[in-house]
Structures are given as structure tokens and as C-alpha cells.
Design a protein around this motif. Structure first.
Motif, PDB file in Angstrom:
ATOM      1  N   LEU A 177      -0.132  -6.516   3.332  1.00 13.90           N
ATOM      2  CA  LEU A 177       0.773  -7.130   4.418  1.00 13.90           C
ATOM      3  C   LEU A 177       0.822  -8.560   3.899  1.00 13.90           C
ATOM      4  O   LEU A 177      -0.202  -9.421   3.105  1.00 13.90           O
ATOM      5  CB  LEU A 177      -0.139  -6.976   5.909  1.00 13.90           C
ATOM      6  CG  LEU A 177      -0.308  -5.583   6.257  1.00 13.90           C
ATOM      7  CD1 LEU A 177      -1.210  -5.719   7.554  1.00 13.90           C
ATOM      8  CD2 LEU A 177       0.871  -5.134   6.852  1.00 13.90           C
ATOM      9  N   PRO A 178       1.698  -9.512   4.451  1.00  7.92           N
ATOM     10  CA  PRO A 178       1.845 -10.779   4.182  1.00  7.92           C
ATOM     11  C   PRO A 178       1.141 -11.711   4.961  1.00  7.92           C
ATOM     12  O   PRO A 178       1.037 -12.952   4.667  1.00  7.92           O
ATOM     13  CB  PRO A 178       3.419 -11.070   4.605  1.00  7.92           C
ATOM     14  CG  PRO A 178       3.809 -10.190   5.669  1.00  7.92           C
ATOM     15  CD  PRO A 178       2.767  -8.926   5.547  1.00  7.92           C
ATOM     16  N   PHE A 179       0.203 -11.224   5.652  1.00  9.70           N
ATOM     17  CA  PHE A 179      -0.991 -12.095   6.355  1.00  9.70           C
ATOM     18  C   PHE A 179      -2.335 -11.186   6.290  1.00  9.70           C
ATOM     19  O   PHE A 179      -2.420  -9.953   6.076  1.00  9.70           O
ATOM     20  CB  PHE A 179      -0.693 -12.383   7.821  1.00  9.70           C
ATOM     21  CG  PHE A 179      -0.105 -11.223   8.529  1.00  9.70           C
ATOM     22  CD1 PHE A 179      -1.124 -10.079   9.261  1.00  9.70           C
ATOM     23  CD2 PHE A 179       1.379 -10.696   8.497  1.00  9.70           C
ATOM     24  CE1 PHE A 179      -0.660  -9.178   9.653  1.00  9.70           C
ATOM     25  CE2 PHE A 179       1.370  -9.411   9.273  1.00  9.70           C
ATOM     26  CZ  PHE A 179       0.647  -8.800   9.854  1.00  9.70           C
ATOM     27  N   GLN A 180      -3.416 -12.022   6.604  1.00 11.40           N
ATOM     28  CA  GLN A 180      -4.660 -11.333   6.378  1.00 11.40           C
ATOM     29  C   GLN A 180      -5.037 -10.478   7.759  1.00 11.40           C
ATOM     30  O   GLN A 180      -4.779 -11.135   8.648  1.00 11.40           O
ATOM     31  CB  GLN A 180      -5.721 -12.373   6.255  1.00 11.40           C
ATOM     32  CG  GLN A 180      -7.055 -11.811   5.892  1.00 11.40           C
ATOM     33  CD  GLN A 180      -8.168 -12.935   5.464  1.00 11.40           C
ATOM     34  OE1 GLN A 180      -7.606 -14.085   5.220  1.00 11.40           O
ATOM     35  NE2 GLN A 180      -9.208 -12.253   4.944  1.00 11.40           N
ATOM     36  N   LEU A 181      -5.467  -9.259   7.331  1.00 12.32           N
ATOM     37  CA  LEU A 181      -5.812  -8.530   8.491  1.00 12.32           C
ATOM     38  C   LEU A 181      -6.662  -7.457   8.047  1.00 12.32           C
ATOM     39  O   LEU A 181      -6.551  -7.040   7.155  1.00 12.32           O
ATOM     40  CB  LEU A 181      -4.253  -7.700   9.014  1.00 12.32           C
ATOM     41  CG  LEU A 181      -4.566  -7.004  10.468  1.00 12.32           C
ATOM     42  CD1 LEU A 181      -4.574  -7.922  11.551  1.00 12.32           C
ATOM     43  CD2 LEU A 181      -3.297  -6.348  10.453  1.00 12.32           C
ATOM     44  N   ALA A 182      -7.807  -7.247   8.986  1.00 11.12           N
ATOM     45  CA  ALA A 182      -8.702  -6.151   8.559  1.00 11.12           C
ATOM     46  C   ALA A 182      -8.019  -4.953   8.978  1.00 11.12           C
ATOM     47  O   ALA A 182      -7.652  -4.749   9.933  1.00 11.12           O
ATOM     48  CB  ALA A 182     -10.244  -6.406   9.203  1.00 11.12           C
ATOM     49  N   VAL A 183      -8.049  -3.928   8.015  1.00 17.01           N
ATOM     50  CA  VAL A 183      -7.380  -2.617   8.308  1.00 17.01           C
ATOM     51  C   VAL A 183      -8.199  -1.368   7.686  1.00 17.01           C
ATOM     52  O   VAL A 183      -8.894  -1.444   6.453  1.00 17.01           O
ATOM     53  CB  VAL A 183      -5.891  -2.470   7.784  1.00 17.01           C
ATOM     54  CG1 VAL A 183      -5.152  -1.196   7.922  1.00 17.01           C
ATOM     55  CG2 VAL A 183      -5.018  -3.724   8.032  1.00 17.01           C
ATOM     56  N   LYS A 184      -8.255  -0.369   8.548  1.00 15.32           N
ATOM     57  CA  LYS A 184      -9.109   0.955   8.201  1.00 15.32           C
ATOM     58  C   LYS A 184      -8.386   2.170   8.630  1.00 15.32           C
ATOM     59  O   LYS A 184      -7.419   1.980   9.706  1.00 15.32           O
ATOM     60  CB  LYS A 184     -10.462   1.105   8.737  1.00 15.32           C
ATOM     61  CG  LYS A 184     -10.921   2.205   8.491  1.00 15.32           C
ATOM     62  CD  LYS A 184     -11.542   1.875   6.943  1.00 15.32           C
ATOM     63  CE  LYS A 184     -12.543   3.133   6.470  1.00 15.32           C
ATOM     64  NZ  LYS A 184     -11.851   4.018   5.773  1.00 15.32           N
ATOM     65  N   THR A 185      -8.109   3.017   7.525  1.00 17.08           N
ATOM     66  CA  THR A 185      -7.438   4.396   7.850  1.00 17.08           C
ATOM     67  C   THR A 185      -8.410   5.556   7.887  1.00 17.08           C
ATOM     68  O   THR A 185      -9.572   5.298   7.631  1.00 17.08           O
ATOM     69  CB  THR A 185      -6.560   4.853   6.695  1.00 17.08           C
ATOM     70  OG1 THR A 185      -7.243   4.914   5.492  1.00 17.08           O
ATOM     71  CG2 THR A 185      -5.426   3.452   6.400  1.00 17.08           C
ATOM     72  N   GLY A 186      -7.961   6.579   8.509  1.00 17.86           N
ATOM     73  CA  GLY A 186      -8.804   7.683   8.603  1.00 17.86           C
ATOM     74  C   GLY A 186      -8.009   8.941   8.706  1.00 17.86           C
ATOM     75  O   GLY A 186      -6.758   8.899   9.220  1.00 17.86           O
ATOM     76  N   THR A 187      -8.496  10.107   8.087  1.00 15.72           N
ATOM     77  CA  THR A 187      -7.769  11.442   8.183  1.00 15.72           C
ATOM     78  C   THR A 187      -8.887  12.490   8.465  1.00 15.72           C
ATOM     79  O   THR A 187      -9.898  12.447   7.857  1.00 15.72           O
ATOM     80  CB  THR A 187      -7.161  11.759   6.892  1.00 15.72           C
ATOM     81  OG1 THR A 187      -6.467  10.491   6.413  1.00 15.72           O
ATOM     82  CG2 THR A 187      -6.343  13.098   6.794  1.00 15.72           C
ATOM     83  N   SER A 188      -8.436  13.160   9.350  1.00 14.68           N
ATOM     84  CA  SER A 188      -9.187  14.595   9.788  1.00 14.68           C
ATOM     85  C   SER A 188      -9.213  15.407   8.470  1.00 14.68           C
ATOM     86  O   SER A 188      -8.467  15.609   8.050  1.00 14.68           O
ATOM     87  CB  SER A 188      -9.139  15.202  11.162  1.00 14.68           C
ATOM     88  OG  SER A 188      -7.834  15.732  10.910  1.00 14.68           O
ATOM     89  N   SER A 189     -10.550  16.273   8.390  1.00 14.09           N
ATOM     90  CA  SER A 189     -10.746  16.870   7.085  1.00 14.09           C
ATOM     91  C   SER A 189      -9.442  18.121   7.255  1.00 14.09           C
ATOM     92  O   SER A 189      -9.358  18.586   6.034  1.00 14.09           O
ATOM     93  CB  SER A 189     -12.146  17.639   7.284  1.00 14.09           C
ATOM     94  OG  SER A 189     -12.087  18.481   8.417  1.00 14.09           O
ATOM     95  N   ASP A 190      -8.887  18.424   8.363  1.00 10.58           N
ATOM     96  CA  ASP A 190      -7.733  19.480   8.187  1.00 10.58           C
ATOM     97  C   ASP A 190      -6.523  18.953   8.324  1.00 10.58           C
ATOM     98  O   ASP A 190      -5.607  19.634   8.449  1.00 10.58           O
ATOM     99  CB  ASP A 190      -8.075  20.462   9.312  1.00 10.58           C
ATOM    100  CG  ASP A 190      -8.064  19.964  10.680  1.00 10.58           C
ATOM    101  OD1 ASP A 190      -7.947  18.719  10.828  1.00 10.58           O
ATOM    102  OD2 ASP A 190      -8.270  20.584  11.787  1.00 10.58           O
ATOM    103  N   TYR A 191      -6.478  17.633   8.188  1.00 10.29           N
ATOM    104  CA  TYR A 191      -5.065  16.807   8.202  1.00 10.29           C
ATOM    105  C   TYR A 191      -4.447  16.908   9.547  1.00 10.29           C
ATOM    106  O   TYR A 191      -3.259  16.840   9.737  1.00 10.29           O
ATOM    107  CB  TYR A 191      -4.051  17.175   7.092  1.00 10.29           C
ATOM    108  CG  TYR A 191      -4.588  16.715   5.528  1.00 10.29           C
ATOM    109  CD1 TYR A 191      -4.379  15.617   5.475  1.00 10.29           C
ATOM    110  CD2 TYR A 191      -5.161  17.728   5.069  1.00 10.29           C
ATOM    111  CE1 TYR A 191      -4.703  15.134   4.067  1.00 10.29           C
ATOM    112  CE2 TYR A 191      -5.512  17.164   3.766  1.00 10.29           C
ATOM    113  CZ  TYR A 191      -5.476  16.116   3.181  1.00 10.29           C
ATOM    114  OH  TYR A 191      -5.767  15.843   2.037  1.00 10.29           O
TER     115      TYR A 191
END
Length: 172
Positions: free
Chosen positions: A119-133
Motif C-alpha cells: 500500500l502507499p501508506f503504512q498499515l498493519a495488515v494480516k491475512t488468514g485462510t481456513s484449512s479447507d479454503y
């Protein structure tokens, strides 16, 4: 490891810090009330999403990180009186988490240089995916805003290889 979603490190850390019962208590303190089974039902996988949560609950928990470890119950209208804040985490720890999750260079190992979280600015970001999608999400925050995005099928059926970075990430 956190920025790159290398989950083994998170699982090991949870084991060293009190196991799933400690994390379940913390998540419940953040207003996540969907984790109603005993902690051993979820096991160490709780740290990587083995328990079902709502997007609102998860986003509210991340907003606690944005508030330096202070949880406030979500409210739909600003005219609704705010409840008193609850200290759920150490401000120094939450600052360190935000610093790690806002480091775009730290994500390169797993996501490459052209990923959607650049991103063009500072941001804390986290993603997540369940084991079966079945579900994936992306949540980002700074001191002022917290945004959560969920992607999935409304009937609960799995998606084909769609992860948090490829599903919810572009929407985010």
C-alpha cells in the motif's frame, strides 16, 4: 514468520505461552464469544484459525491492537453510549505487532514484491485462510481505522485454492 504467515512459529509460540486455553481467554476478552467449546477442542490450531469467529468479532479484536491493547465493544451507531474500555494486552507488545505487520519488506519471502498488501501508506495488515479454503480474510489497521474483509461462499462450501492474499486481499 508472522508477516509471512509461517504458521509453525505461531503454533510453537502459543505452546510456550500457555496453550490454547490462554489464547481462548484472550480472544473471549476481546469479545469473541463464538469459541464456546473447551480449549482442547481447538488445540494449538486456535492460533492459526481453528475456531470459528465472525468478521465483526475478529475485526474488533484487531481494533484492540490498533488501540494499543485496549478493547472496546463494537457499536453500530455513534449515538450509542460507549462502554468502558478493557485493557487486554501490553501496549509495547501491541506496538511490536503493528510494526511487524506493517513491514511490507517482511512479506516479500512469502508473497513476493507485487502482492496486494503493498500500500502507499503504512498499515498493519494480516491475512488468514481456513484449512479447507472455506473462508479467508484480510484485516488492516492503523491508529485511526481498522478494516476487515471476509471472502467465501455463503453456503460454506470451499473455494478452490483462494487464500486471504488472493481472495480478501484484493477486496481489502
Amino acid at each position: 514468520a508472522l508477516a509471512c504467515s509461517l504458521n509453525l512459529a505461531a503454533v510453537r509460540l502459543l505452546q510456550e505461552c500457555g496453550g490454547p486455553a490462554a489464547l481462548q481467554r484472550l480472544l473471549q476478552a476481546c469479545g469473541i464469544h463464538t469459541l464456546t467449546k473447551p480449549a482442547n477442542h481447538y488445540g494449538l490450531g486456535l492460533t492459526i484459525g481453528s475456531g470459528e469467529v465472525t468478521l465483526l468479532g475478529l475485526t474488533s479484536a484487531y481494533a484492540s491492537l490498533a488501540r494499543m491493547g485496549t478493547w472496546l465493544p463494537p457499536r453500530a451507531l455513534l449515538s450509542t453510549p460507549a462502554q468502558p474500555p478493557v485493557r487486554i494486552a501490553d501496549p509495547v507488545s501491541t506496538w511490536l505487532l503493528a510494526d511487524i505487520l506493517s513491514d511490507t519488506a517482511a512479506r516479500v519471502r512469502t508473497f513476493g514484491t507485487g502482492h496486494t498488501l503493498r500500500l502507499p501508506f503504512q498499515l498493519a495488515v494480516k491475512t488468514g485462510t481456513s484449512s479447507d479454503y472455506r473462508d479467508n480474510w484480510t484485516i488492516g489497521y492503523n491508529a485511526r481505522y481498522t478494516v476487515g474483509v471476509w471472502a467465501g461462499n455463503f453456503d460454506g462450501s470451499p473455494m478452490r485454492g483462494v487464500s486471504g492474499i488472493t481472495g480478501a486481499g484484493p477486496i481489502f
